[in-house]
Design a protein around this motif. Structure first.
Motif, PDB file in Angstrom:
ATOM      1  N   ALA A   1      53.531  83.972  22.324  1.00  0.00           N
ATOM      2  CA  ALA A   1      53.573  82.418  22.193  1.00  0.00           C
ATOM      3  C   ALA A   1      53.851  81.759  21.094  1.00  0.00           C
ATOM      4  CB  ALA A   1      52.236  81.698  23.039  1.00  0.00           C
ATOM      5  N   MET A   2      53.221  82.437  19.882  1.00  0.00           N
ATOM      6  CA  MET A   2      53.328  81.815  18.572  1.00  0.00           C
ATOM      7  C   MET A   2      54.824  81.753  18.238  1.00  0.00           C
ATOM      8  SD  MET A   2      52.072  80.581  15.870  1.00  0.00           S
ATOM      9  CE  MET A   2      50.363  81.052  15.432  1.00  0.00           C
ATOM     10  N   ILE A   3      55.180  83.048  18.553  1.00  0.00           N
ATOM     11  CA  ILE A   3      56.795  83.297  18.333  1.00  0.00           C
ATOM     12  C   ILE A   3      57.569  82.545  18.877  1.00  0.00           C
ATOM     13  CG2 ILE A   3      58.518  85.049  18.311  1.00  0.00           C
ATOM     14  CD1 ILE A   3      56.489  87.454  17.726  1.00  0.00           C
ATOM     15  N   GLU A   4      57.353  82.125  20.135  1.00  0.00           N
ATOM     16  CA  GLU A   4      58.383  81.386  20.922  1.00  0.00           C
ATOM     17  C   GLU A   4      58.218  79.923  20.478  1.00  0.00           C
ATOM     18  OE1 GLU A   4      60.265  81.915  23.293  1.00  0.00           O
ATOM     19  OE2 GLU A   4      59.468  84.120  24.057  1.00  0.00           O
ATOM     20  N   ALA A   5      56.923  79.305  20.288  1.00  0.00           N
ATOM     21  CA  ALA A   5      56.527  78.201  19.722  1.00  0.00           C
ATOM     22  C   ALA A   5      57.360  77.966  18.500  1.00  0.00           C
ATOM     23  CB  ALA A   5      55.240  77.738  19.412  1.00  0.00           C
ATOM     24  N   LEU A   6      57.405  78.784  17.554  1.00  0.00           N
ATOM     25  CA  LEU A   6      57.905  78.440  16.204  1.00  0.00           C
ATOM     26  C   LEU A   6      59.202  78.405  16.450  1.00  0.00           C
ATOM     27  CD1 LEU A   6      55.587  80.789  14.000  1.00  0.00           C
ATOM     28  CD2 LEU A   6      55.683  78.455  13.968  1.00  0.00           C
TER      29      LEU A   6
ATOM     30  N   ILE B   1      54.988  70.705   4.241  1.00  0.00           N
ATOM     31  CA  ILE B   1      56.072  71.386   3.943  1.00  0.00           C
ATOM     32  C   ILE B   1      57.647  70.744   4.457  1.00  0.00           C
ATOM     33  CG2 ILE B   1      57.227  73.791   4.887  1.00  0.00           C
ATOM     34  CD1 ILE B   1      54.198  74.794   5.087  1.00  0.00           C
ATOM     35  N   VAL B   2      57.539  70.057   5.332  1.00  0.00           N
ATOM     36  CA  VAL B   2      58.808  69.599   5.808  1.00  0.00           C
ATOM     37  C   VAL B   2      59.240  68.227   5.245  1.00  0.00           C
ATOM     38  CG1 VAL B   2      58.516  70.570   8.181  1.00  0.00           C
ATOM     39  CG2 VAL B   2      57.566  68.193   7.874  1.00  0.00           C
ATOM     40  N   THR B   3      60.340  67.705   5.444  1.00  0.00           N
ATOM     41  CA  THR B   3      60.851  66.469   4.693  1.00  0.00           C
ATOM     42  C   THR B   3      60.130  65.285   5.553  1.00  0.00           C
ATOM     43  OG1 THR B   3      62.743  66.281   6.112  1.00  0.00           O
ATOM     44  CG2 THR B   3      62.922  67.573   4.004  1.00  0.00           C
ATOM     45  N   SER B   4      60.367  64.091   5.144  1.00  0.00           N
ATOM     46  CA  SER B   4      59.809  63.062   5.511  1.00  0.00           C
ATOM     47  C   SER B   4      60.561  62.589   7.024  1.00  0.00           C
ATOM     48  CB  SER B   4      59.624  61.671   4.690  1.00  0.00           C
ATOM     49  OG  SER B   4      61.289  61.422   4.568  1.00  0.00           O
ATOM     50  N   GLU B   5      61.476  62.917   7.231  1.00  0.00           N
ATOM     51  CA  GLU B   5      62.267  62.785   8.400  1.00  0.00           C
ATOM     52  C   GLU B   5      61.834  63.899   9.168  1.00  0.00           C
ATOM     53  OE1 GLU B   5      66.876  62.834   9.999  1.00  0.00           O
ATOM     54  OE2 GLU B   5      66.466  62.837   7.894  1.00  0.00           O
ATOM     55  N   GLN B   6      61.843  64.928   8.904  1.00  0.00           N
ATOM     56  CA  GLN B   6      61.269  66.264   9.868  1.00  0.00           C
ATOM     57  C   GLN B   6      59.777  65.777  10.253  1.00  0.00           C
ATOM     58  OE1 GLN B   6      62.006  69.426   6.947  1.00  0.00           O
ATOM     59  NE2 GLN B   6      63.604  69.973   8.303  1.00  0.00           N
TER      60      GLN B   6
ATOM     61  N   ASP C   1      65.153  74.691   7.578  1.00  0.00           N
ATOM     62  CA  ASP C   1      66.072  75.780   6.751  1.00  0.00           C
ATOM     63  C   ASP C   1      65.129  76.986   6.865  1.00  0.00           C
ATOM     64  OD1 ASP C   1      64.191  75.530   4.706  1.00  0.00           O
ATOM     65  OD2 ASP C   1      65.433  73.994   3.665  1.00  0.00           O
ATOM     66  N   GLY C   2      65.754  78.001   5.978  1.00  0.00           N
ATOM     67  CA  GLY C   2      65.201  79.429   6.212  1.00  0.00           C
ATOM     68  C   GLY C   2      63.899  79.389   5.334  1.00  0.00           C
ATOM     69  N   ASP C   3      63.791  78.686   4.186  1.00  0.00           N
ATOM     70  CA  ASP C   3      62.714  78.564   3.239  1.00  0.00           C
ATOM     71  C   ASP C   3      61.713  77.719   4.154  1.00  0.00           C
ATOM     72  OD1 ASP C   3      61.281  79.140   1.129  1.00  0.00           O
ATOM     73  OD2 ASP C   3      61.619  76.776   0.377  1.00  0.00           O
ATOM     74  N   GLN C   4      61.870  76.738   4.656  1.00  0.00           N
ATOM     75  CA  GLN C   4      60.718  76.078   5.425  1.00  0.00           C
ATOM     76  C   GLN C   4      60.258  76.765   6.615  1.00  0.00           C
ATOM     77  OE1 GLN C   4      63.267  72.587   6.525  1.00  0.00           O
ATOM     78  NE2 GLN C   4      62.173  71.139   5.092  1.00  0.00           N
ATOM     79  N   PHE C   5      61.109  77.461   7.086  1.00  0.00           N
ATOM     80  CA  PHE C   5      60.794  78.296   8.402  1.00  0.00           C
ATOM     81  C   PHE C   5      59.792  79.700   7.845  1.00  0.00           C
ATOM     82  CE2 PHE C   5      61.970  81.541  11.764  1.00  0.00           C
ATOM     83  CZ  PHE C   5      61.021  81.001  12.669  1.00  0.00           C
ATOM     84  N   SER C   6      60.181  80.127   6.978  1.00  0.00           N
ATOM     85  CA  SER C   6      59.294  81.305   6.251  1.00  0.00           C
ATOM     86  C   SER C   6      57.739  80.768   5.876  1.00  0.00           C
ATOM     87  CB  SER C   6      59.937  81.593   5.088  1.00  0.00           C
ATOM     88  OG  SER C   6      61.050  82.352   5.283  1.00  0.00           O
ATOM     89  N   LYS C   7      57.908  79.469   5.615  1.00  0.00           N
ATOM     90  CA  LYS C   7      56.594  78.996   4.823  1.00  0.00           C
ATOM     91  C   LYS C   7      55.856  78.479   6.342  1.00  0.00           C
ATOM     92  CE  LYS C   7      57.994  76.916   0.359  1.00  0.00           C
ATOM     93  NZ  LYS C   7      58.548  75.815  -0.308  1.00  0.00           N
ATOM     94  N   LEU C   8      56.369  77.919   7.253  1.00  0.00           N
ATOM     95  CA  LEU C   8      55.698  77.808   8.427  1.00  0.00           C
ATOM     96  C   LEU C   8      55.514  78.814   9.107  1.00  0.00           C
ATOM     97  CD1 LEU C   8      57.801  74.640  10.155  1.00  0.00           C
ATOM     98  CD2 LEU C   8      55.628  74.787   8.568  1.00  0.00           C
ATOM     99  N   VAL C   9      56.093  80.085   9.000  1.00  0.00           N
ATOM    100  CA  VAL C   9      55.549  81.261   9.939  1.00  0.00           C
ATOM    101  C   VAL C   9      54.378  81.582   9.189  1.00  0.00           C
ATOM    102  CG1 VAL C   9      56.239  83.612  10.088  1.00  0.00           C
ATOM    103  CG2 VAL C   9      57.898  82.006  10.687  1.00  0.00           C
TER     104      VAL C   9
END
Lengths: 198, 252
Positions: free
Chosen positions: B128-133, B221-226, B143-151
């Motif tokens: 479920a975690m993988i699907e949700a992320l 971690i994310v931008t204000s828009e995100q 982007d890749g860096d944000q995604f790595s940090k969120l993972v």
């Protein structure tokens, strides 16, 4: 120069290597009989250590057997077998440098007589007189100090009679590179005696 | 040939002549062939003249701290690489939705939703975690860096959420047992019931705070828009909590 390649010998090497391809290690016997003196000569002058020399020469033939499928007749047996020997010598030198406490020389000196001397010239006497012994000892010491490529090139050229293209294959450089290495080595060896004079 | 004494003024001897004098007449080793053949037959792969692997292993054995360090680094790196690989494989077809994401990051909501199923079961399985992320990555255009940090961030919270969910499940089961007992017997330890309810409430508060903490860290971690889009997807957090507690049994 002590050894020269002879065409009949080369033919025998190729025939013996053919026999070895069948996987029977007994086929090594004629190769060992023919090449042991030359390898002992080269490896001893390189390492100047009896124990290492015996080990390395034995390992050379073991590798000849295991790597028999990599042998290419068109390049000849001498460059191939001396390449194996030179690589093992270099590895042993590196090993000894990293593990000086395991040096064979150190243990042999405890007994008061050097193993290398016994191998170097078991019939020492008239040939090595007292007055020439000093220069010869210094020469050996300077040979030991030569870089691997220069040492290999000069020993194979001077004692084993290998041609420049063959040495180039062994050292892994061009023919011109071999000549340069031999020139530099000889230039270095010309300094025998000068250190004491200075 | 002339050999100089240390004080000699004669020119140095030609090194070729000296090399000629360096004679070696090694006695033949009559047992060499036997030893070689014996070595080949007994240990085909032996290489005593060059033992780099064995020496390297010996070096490692002498330094157990390095071994532990290397092993830890390999495990962590390998785990992250495996997780990223799975995420990348599933990236093309994310099947999660806000509901799945909430199930992952909100143990109270997960408990409520799971309890409504018949028979009750855990809705947030290992994938479920993988699907949700992956869904989140697509929705927020990470982007890749944000995604790595969120993972990494969600991975850090995963064990906590799992523990809290199990605690909540255990407390809920205990309360259900009291409910059953209430119909069958008048001998009920109301003090114990009270304690269980209080404990359950505390667990729910803790779980909600953990979820809020994660949401806060994601927002950093994310931008204000995100961030705006993220909160929009989640809904208002207070509403989030309110919805999560809707299915809770009333306090007595």
């Amino acid at each position: 120069m002590e050894h020269r390649l002879r065409p009949d010998s080369e033919m025998s090497d190729l025939e013996d290597m053919d026999c070895l391809q069948t996987g029977d290690p007994e086929a090594l016997r004629p190769l060992i009989e023919r090449w042991e003196p030359r390898l002992l000569s080269f490896v001893y002058r390189y390492t100047q250590d009896t124990h290492s020399t015996r080990d390395i020469v034995q390992e050379v033939f073991v590798r000849v057997y295991h790597r028999r499928s990599q042998f290419q007749a068109k390049h000849g047996f001498a460059p191939w077998v001396f390449t194996i020997a030179a690589n093992l010598c270099r590895n042993r030198a590196r090993w000894s440098k990293r593990h000086p406490e395991e040096s064979w020389d150190a243990s042999s000196e405890e007994g008061g007589s050097s193993h290398r001397e016994r191998l170097a010239d078991p019939h020492a006497g008239p040939r090595e007189t007292a007055e020439s012994e000093e220069a010869l000892t210094e020469l050996k010491s300077m040979v030991m100090e030569l870089p691997h490529d220069q040492k290999t090139a000069v020993l194979l050229h001077h004692y084993e009679g290998l041609a420049t293209p063959e040495i180039a294959t062994i050292v892994g450089c061009s023919r011109r590179g071999v000549e340069t290495r031999i020139y530099r080595a000889m230039k270095q060896l010309k300094r025998v005696g000068q250190r004491k004079l200075s | 040939m002339s050999v100089r004494s240390p004080m000699s003024t004669q020119p140095p001897e030609d090194p070729h002549n000296l090399l000629e004098k360096w004679e070696i007449k090694p006695p033949p080793d009559i047992h060499l062939a036997d030893r070689v053949i014996n070595q080949i037959r007994t240990s085909p792969a032996a290489s005593p003249a060059e033992p780099p692997l064995s020496s390297w292993l010996a070096w490692l054995v002498k330094r157990p701290v390095y071994v532990g360090g290397f092993a830890a680094v390999f495990l962590v790196t390998g785990g992250l690489i495996a997780l990223m690989a799975v995420l990348m494989l599933r990236e093309s077809n994310p099947t999660a939705s806000p509901v799945e994401y909430r199930l992952v990051i909100d143990p109270v909501y997960r408990l409520t939703q799971s309890a409504e199923l018949s028979p009750p079961r855990d809705l947030a399985d290992a994938d479920a975690m993988i699907e949700a992320l992956n869904w989140l990555k697509k929705e927020l255009r990470l982007d890749g860096d944000q995604f790595s940090k969120l993972v990494s961030l969600h991975g850090n919270f995963e064990a906590t959420f799992a523990g809290q969910f199990q605690d909540l499940q255990a407390s809920e089961a205990l309360m259900n047992d009291f409910d059953q007992l209430r119909f069958q017997s008048e001998l009920i330890d109301f003090i114990e019931v009270y304690r269980t309810l209080e404990n359950f409430k505390k667990q729910r508060v803790r779980a909600s705070e953990t979820t809020a903490d994660l949401v806060h860290q994601v927002s950093e971690i994310v931008t204000s828009e995100q961030r705006g889009r993220y909160l929009e997807l989640l809904g208002d957090l207070s509403q989030f909590r309110k919805e999560s507690t809707r299915g809770a049994p009333p306090a007595t």
